[in-house]
Design a protein around this motif. Structure first.
Motif, PDB file in Angstrom:
ATOM      1  N   TRP A 144       0.835  -1.204   0.000  1.00 17.25           N
ATOM      2  CA  TRP A 144       0.000   0.000   0.000  1.00 17.25           C
ATOM      3  C   TRP A 144       0.865   1.247   0.000  1.00 17.25           C
ATOM      4  O   TRP A 144       2.093   1.172   0.103  1.00 17.25           O
ATOM      5  N   ASP A 158       2.356   9.176  -4.033  1.00 17.93           N
ATOM      6  CA  ASP A 158       1.497   8.549  -5.043  1.00 17.93           C
ATOM      7  C   ASP A 158       2.301   7.497  -5.800  1.00 17.93           C
ATOM      8  O   ASP A 158       3.421   7.758  -6.256  1.00 17.93           O
ATOM      9  N   TYR A 160       0.453   4.075  -7.556  1.00 21.15           N
ATOM     10  CA  TYR A 160      -0.484   3.672  -8.607  1.00 21.15           C
ATOM     11  C   TYR A 160      -1.873   4.178  -8.237  1.00 21.15           C
ATOM     12  O   TYR A 160      -2.239   4.178  -7.058  1.00 21.15           O
ATOM     13  N   PRO A 161      -2.679   4.605  -9.214  1.00 21.08           N
ATOM     14  CA  PRO A 161      -3.949   5.278  -8.916  1.00 21.08           C
ATOM     15  C   PRO A 161      -5.116   4.348  -8.605  1.00 21.08           C
ATOM     16  O   PRO A 161      -6.181   4.814  -8.231  1.00 21.08           O
ATOM     17  N   GLU A 162      -4.949   3.029  -8.762  1.00 19.33           N
ATOM     18  CA  GLU A 162      -6.064   2.101  -8.566  1.00 19.33           C
ATOM     19  C   GLU A 162      -5.765   1.119  -7.440  1.00 19.33           C
ATOM     20  O   GLU A 162      -4.608   0.804  -7.162  1.00 19.33           O
ATOM     21  N   SER A 163      -6.822   0.613  -6.810  1.00 20.40           N
ATOM     22  CA  SER A 163      -6.699  -0.435  -5.804  1.00 20.40           C
ATOM     23  C   SER A 163      -7.009  -1.798  -6.419  1.00 20.40           C
ATOM     24  O   SER A 163      -7.696  -1.898  -7.432  1.00 20.40           O
ATOM     25  N   LEU A 165      -4.959  -3.867  -7.782  1.00 16.43           N
ATOM     26  CA  LEU A 165      -4.088  -4.276  -8.885  1.00 16.43           C
ATOM     27  C   LEU A 165      -3.317  -5.527  -8.486  1.00 16.43           C
ATOM     28  O   LEU A 165      -2.873  -5.665  -7.346  1.00 16.43           O
ATOM     29  N   GLN A 173      -0.591  -6.084 -13.630  1.00 13.80           N
ATOM     30  CA  GLN A 173      -1.341  -4.828 -13.542  1.00 13.80           C
ATOM     31  C   GLN A 173      -0.559  -3.719 -12.837  1.00 13.80           C
ATOM     32  O   GLN A 173      -0.937  -2.554 -12.916  1.00 13.80           O
ATOM     33  N   PHE A 174       0.498  -4.078 -12.110  1.00 11.85           N
ATOM     34  CA  PHE A 174       1.385  -3.090 -11.522  1.00 11.85           C
ATOM     35  C   PHE A 174       2.752  -3.744 -11.347  1.00 11.85           C
ATOM     36  O   PHE A 174       2.907  -4.958 -11.544  1.00 11.85           O
ATOM     37  N   TYR A 225      -1.882  -4.708  -4.764  1.00 11.09           N
ATOM     38  CA  TYR A 225      -1.644  -3.328  -4.331  1.00 11.09           C
ATOM     39  C   TYR A 225      -2.941  -2.657  -3.902  1.00 11.09           C
ATOM     40  O   TYR A 225      -3.967  -2.754  -4.589  1.00 11.09           O
ATOM     41  N   ASN A 227      -4.498   1.060  -3.038  1.00  7.19           N
ATOM     42  CA  ASN A 227      -4.204   2.482  -3.235  1.00  7.19           C
ATOM     43  C   ASN A 227      -4.721   3.312  -2.051  1.00  7.19           C
ATOM     44  O   ASN A 227      -5.583   4.183  -2.203  1.00  7.19           O
ATOM     45  N   GLU A 228      -4.191   3.031  -0.876  1.00  6.95           N
ATOM     46  CA  GLU A 228      -4.518   3.798   0.327  1.00  6.95           C
ATOM     47  C   GLU A 228      -3.248   3.990   1.150  1.00  6.95           C
ATOM     48  O   GLU A 228      -2.445   3.049   1.282  1.00  6.95           O
TER      49      GLU A 228
END
Length: 364
Positions: A144, A158, A160-163, A165, A173-174, A225, A227-228
């Motif tokens: 995270w 920051d 990656y912008p999505e959770s 992944l 995806q990441f 991953y 995203n928080e």
């Protein structure tokens, strides 16, 4: 349940204990949280331990490893932990953060493991959300984001912008080998089974957590991953990464040599590890520029510092990382310094270092 803290542990019994647990057994910890501590400021340590004890997921084991703190700080550690029976305190002779983390791993009994540094803290729902993600996705590592905590400012990092992944054989995806993720052992939940036979290299004093992850990530089948920003990383100028140390170049060279061997021995993920190796090499080069060559404590004249910079830029493996500057997955400011080095524009590197130093001072 009686309120107490364990001031002594029979390590021989703990090492031989069976690790397996029933996931629905409320008396068994689901996560072991390892906190190495050495003479940490009382207020900072209390914030750390309170954040861990206050987790919404209650089934956790909290292992505080005191790495030879002085008598006053030992009392602080004991006093801070006495209110929660889930806390186990281990006092040991000073051996460094790696030895403290290793001792925690020796006695960790849960199916998942987290590391928290004693001057940092985590959000209340960190363990619950990470554990739910680990179980629902059946993954080896959950990662995270984090927040850099300066004395007067908080800066979210920051990545990656999505959770949600996922990285595995089928999905990419990441990139978990990104140094913003791979570079630390905290801000992660590890499945115990993939690290049970691994330990931190106690001979390394710089980048030891990155090197540990080189060996862990070579074994993982998947990572997810979130995203928080659950983790709060307190910027500490006394850190070995940010303070001037006379033998810093030798320390980093030792770590890089070990990492190179890790890549050569890898049977899986070799290409990912090789790219990560050169990313860390580039970061090491920039750390040496900022906190060794251009540090105020380095009392040689500026022309000598520029000479040191030039010599370092031609030294392997830094020269190889510099030659690959454009292809490395690094933030643009870091990449720009490497490109300047590639084309021997050392004055440009000096200017970037001075600007970064001023920015850091403003954030304090």
């Amino acid at each position: 349940m009686n309120k107490k803290a364990y001031s002594a542990i029979d390590l021989s019994v703990c090492r031989n204990a069976q690790i397996g647990i029933k996931m629905n057994d409320s008396n068994c910890p689901l996560i072991s949280i390892i906190i190495p501590v050495y003479n940490t400021d009382e207020e900072q340590f209390k914030k750390c331990i309170d954040s861990v004890c206050g987790q919404s997921l209650r089934n956790i084991e909290i292992i505080v490893v005191d790495d030879g703190s002085d008598e006053n700080h030992r009392k602080i550690i004991d006093n801070a932990a006495t209110a929660d029976c889930r806390v186990k305190i281990i006092h040991k002779l000073n051996g460094g953060v790696s030895s403290a983390r290793n001792m925690g791993l020796d006695i960790a009994s849960a199916a998942y493991v987290m590391f928290v540094d004693s001057d940092d803290w985590i959000d209340e729902n960190c363990c619950e959300k990470a554990f739910k993600m680990a179980v629902s996705e059946n993954t080896d590592i959950v990662m995270w984001r984090y927040i850099k905590e300066y004395s007067g400012k908080s800066v979210e990092v920051d990545i990656y912008p999505e959770s949600g992944l996922r990285f595995d054989y089928w999905k990419k995806q990441f990139n978990p080998f990104d140094m913003r993720l791979m570079g630390m052992c905290w801000m992660k939940l590890y499945k115990k089974s993939i690290i049970s036979k691994l330990r931190f290299n106690e001979e390394l004093t710089n980048g030891e957590d990155v090197e540990f992850n080189f060996r862990v990530f070579e074994r993982m089948a998947s990572a997810v991953y979130i995203n928080e920003p659950f983790y709060h990383y307190r910027r500490n100028d006394a850190s070995a990464v940010r303070r001037y140390i006379k033998d810093m170049p030798e320390r980093y060279k030792k770590t890089l040599n070990v990492m190179e061997q890790d890549v050569r021995k890898a049977k899986r993920m070799k290409s990912h590890l090789a790219r990560a190796y050169y990313s860390f090499t580039a970061i090491s080069y920039l750390v040496l520029n900022m906190n060794y060559i251009f540090a105020e404590e380095n009392k040689v004249p500026l022309y000598k510092k520029m000479e040191q910079l030039k010599n370092l830029s031609f030294e392997k493996p830094y020269s190889i990382a510099i030659s690959r500057a454009e292809s490395l997955e690094l933030p643009i400011t870091r990449k720009m310094s490497l490109i300047f080095a590639k084309y021997h524009f050392y004055v440009g590197i000096y200017m970037i270092m001075m600007i970064k130093a001023q920015e850091e001072n403003l954030r304090q």
